[in-house]
Design an enzyme around this catalytic site. Structure first.
Site, mmCIF file in Angstrom:
data_model
loop_
_atom_site.group_PDB
_atom_site.id
_atom_site.type_symbol
_atom_site.label_atom_id
_atom_site.label_comp_id
_atom_site.label_asym_id
_atom_site.label_seq_id
_atom_site.Cartn_x
_atom_site.Cartn_y
_atom_site.Cartn_z
ATOM 1 C CG ASP A 210 -1.998 1.070 1.174
ATOM 2 O OD1 ASP A 210 -2.533 1.301 0.083
ATOM 3 O OD2 ASP A 210 -2.294 1.685 2.222
ATOM 4 C CB SER A 234 -6.327 3.585 -0.295
ATOM 5 O OG SER A 234 -4.949 3.876 -0.279
ATOM 6 C CD GLN A 284 -4.022 1.986 -3.272
ATOM 7 O OE1 GLN A 284 -3.507 3.093 -3.410
ATOM 8 N NE2 GLN A 284 -3.755 1.200 -2.240
#
Length: 294
Positions: A210, A234, A284
């Site tokens: 991440d 996110s 993502q």
């Protein structure tokens, strides 16, 4: 608690936070570091949710993919409760769903799939040809050379010790407003020893997956996640685990952002070992929105 030889405090802290407290069958509790951030780092929520799911799966089944959504910011001042739902147990594959809860509301959900290891077809793309980590500026050198004149947000990000060390092959993005190609090559490494345990190795790989993705989606626009005029977060995160990885050396995290539209930026990532094995793929989408003027 004393640190094992060769261990660092940040990595030991992360490992301890991945050792979730079991409250009841399928119910676990995790905590966040009190480091002054206003919300929980998304990678920690992914990693803790994966640990919760792995606690509810037979040990011979290894995670091969996860798909997650971030729904509300995590509050670092209180614990997170992880509720695991046992969706399916097949002859080869197992599916689990995890919901992370704070203040009585879901902040995050994740589906993860596990598989009994078996042989099969094997191919992969090649690792990009980029400078090795030893040729690049380390974080201590970066702090000494650049942080004195950096904005407070950049100082705060780079100025503290973390469980994952990063060495970008280019620092232009941090130092200028130049519009760049939306791609990044970043060496990442655990700052201390990672347990010889596939569950912890997968969770820590998920944790580091991440990192820096949102930033890459901003390269083409001459800005970064440190810009106070931006609202960034996110939205979802997907990951595929291709091959086991001990996390005992540098990994190359290569990223590209094929699209930004509708106040959202999408980034893809590939994680390679130093010797070129592709161990994971990531995708993502994140919110990248200009704040409204007061």
């Amino acid at each position: 608690m004393s640190q094992p030889s060769g261990q660092t405090r940040p990595m030991q802290d992360l490992i301890e936070r991945l050792d979730l407290e079991k409250l009841e069958e399928n119910l676990f509790r995790g905590s966040s570091p009190q480091n002054g951030w206003q919300r929980v780092f998304g990678g920690l929520v992914i990693a803790q949710a994966l640990m919760a799911a792995q606690r509810c799966v037979d040990p011979d089944r290894i995670v091969h993919s996860l798909h997650a959504y971030f729904m509300r910011p995590g509050d670092p001042s209180i614990p997170i409760v992880y509720q695991v739902e046992r969706i399916r147990d097949g002859s080869s594959f197992t599916t689990r769903r995890v919901v992370a809860i704070q203040h009585g509301k879901a902040i995050f959900s994740m589906s993860a799939s596990f598989q009994v290891e078996e042989p099969g077809f094997d191919h992969q793309v090649a690792i990009p040809d980029v400078p090795g980590p030893e040729t690049l500026m380390g974080e201590a050198e970066f702090r000494a050379a650049f942080l004195a004149k950096a904005p407070d947000t950049v100082k705060k990000y780079w100025g503290r010790e973390r469980p994952i060390e990063i060495r970008p092959t280019s620092l232009t993005h941090y130092l200028s407003r130049e519009k760049l190609e939306p791609e990044a090559h970043i060496w990442v490494r655990a700052s201390g020893l990672v347990p010889d345990d596939r569950h912890y190795q997968a969770a820590i790989l998920a944790y580091l997956s991440d990192m820096t993705l949102l930033d890459t989606s901003l390269y083409a626009h001459g800005t970064s996640i440190f810009d106070p005029e931006l609202q960034v977060a996110s939205l979802d995160h997907a990951m595929w685990f291709h091959r086991p990885c001990l996390l005992d050396d540098w990994l190359l995290y290569t990223q590209d952002s094929p699209s930004a539209a509708g106040a959202r930026g999408m980034t893809r990532g590939s994680i390679f070992t130093r010797d070129g094995r592709l161990v994971a793929s990531v995708a993502q989408e994140g919110l990248i929105r200009k704040r409204a003027n007061d």
